[in-house]
Design a protein around this motif. Structure first.
Motif, PDB file in Angstrom:
ATOM      1  N   MET A  81      -9.102   1.544  -6.547  1.00  0.00           N
ATOM      2  CA  MET A  81      -7.893   0.906  -6.792  1.00  0.00           C
ATOM      3  C   MET A  81      -6.976   1.523  -7.552  1.00  0.00           C
ATOM      4  N   LYS A  82      -5.856   1.634  -7.478  1.00  0.00           N
ATOM      5  CA  LYS A  82      -5.021   2.019  -8.404  1.00  0.00           C
ATOM      6  C   LYS A  82      -3.678   0.996  -8.726  1.00  0.00           C
ATOM      7  N   VAL A  83      -3.297   0.739  -9.837  1.00  0.00           N
ATOM      8  CA  VAL A  83      -2.152  -0.387 -10.062  1.00  0.00           C
ATOM      9  C   VAL A  83      -1.043   0.470 -10.089  1.00  0.00           C
ATOM     10  N   VAL A  84      -0.121   0.079  -9.136  1.00  0.00           N
ATOM     11  CA  VAL A  84       1.230   0.839  -9.324  1.00  0.00           C
ATOM     12  C   VAL A  84       2.439  -0.078  -9.567  1.00  0.00           C
ATOM     13  N   GLN A  85       3.286   0.315 -10.298  1.00  0.00           N
ATOM     14  CA  GLN A  85       4.490  -0.431 -10.594  1.00  0.00           C
ATOM     15  C   GLN A  85       5.689   0.285  -9.734  1.00  0.00           C
ATOM     16  N   LEU A  86       6.372  -1.053  -9.073  1.00  0.00           N
ATOM     17  CA  LEU A  86       7.515  -0.541  -8.339  1.00  0.00           C
ATOM     18  C   LEU A  86       8.809  -1.092  -8.813  1.00  0.00           C
TER      19      LEU A  86
END
Length: 177
Positions: A81-86
């Motif tokens: 899993m990777k945390v992505v900021q949109l």
């Protein structure tokens, strides 16, 4: 005399046959009793807690990796899993088989066809333009679908992503991760 010999042979045969059947009946059948083993055999043929931890650690280390911000086909990238900021104005597109979990912010489903996005937690398909609930698992069977910020969004958007993905700005340029 001949009759006595025949009776004696017959009697002896019956005794021997009976003795053979009795000895077979007393022998244990395989798998019916608990086997007795030595401690050294047990220690050589079982996994200790330390050995299990070593195997788990080496497997996790072998599968370490992550997404590089683009569509990835490596199994190790899909496993993490990777945390992505949109940001507002950006669209997060999923690769085939990717999974998203929206952790914060308000986002809408995006699809380039009439099919929606499977919301596994909610047990339904989300058509394009539908608001995505927080903490719901979304699975993307094909490319061309994703999420974008809702016009009502007023907070940071964080999404957990497993698998390949691509972030595009409103002008169509790629966002490097």
């Amino acid at each position: 005399m001949k009759l006595q010999k025949v009776k004696l042979v017959l009697f002896s045969s019956v005794i021997l046959l009976f003795a053979a059947q009795t000895s077979q009946a007393e022998a244990p059948s395989p798998g019916t009793t608990d086997p007795v083993i030595t401690q050294s055999y047990f220690e050589q043929n079982t996994l200790s807690e330390a050995k299990v931890k070593e195997i788990v650690a080496s497997t996790i280390a072998a599968n370490a990796g992550g997404s590089n911000g683009g569509t990835s086909t490596t199994p190790t990238a899909a496993a993490n899993m990777k945390v992505v900021q949109l940001e507002n104005g950006q669209t997060l597109y999923a690769g085939a088989g990717a999974e998203f979990i929206v952790r914060s912010g308000k986002v809408l489903a995006v699809s380039n066809d009439e099919n929606g996005i499977p919301d596994v937690t909610g047990g339904k398909d989300l058509p394009a333009g539908t608001e995505v609930a927080l903490n719901h698992l979304l699975i993307f069977p094909t490319e061309g679908r994703g999420i974008k910020p809702s016009p009502k969004n007023d907070t940071s958007i964080y999404v957990m992503v497993r698998g390949g993905f691509l972030i595009l700005n409103a002008d169509g340029s790629k966002v490097l991760q």
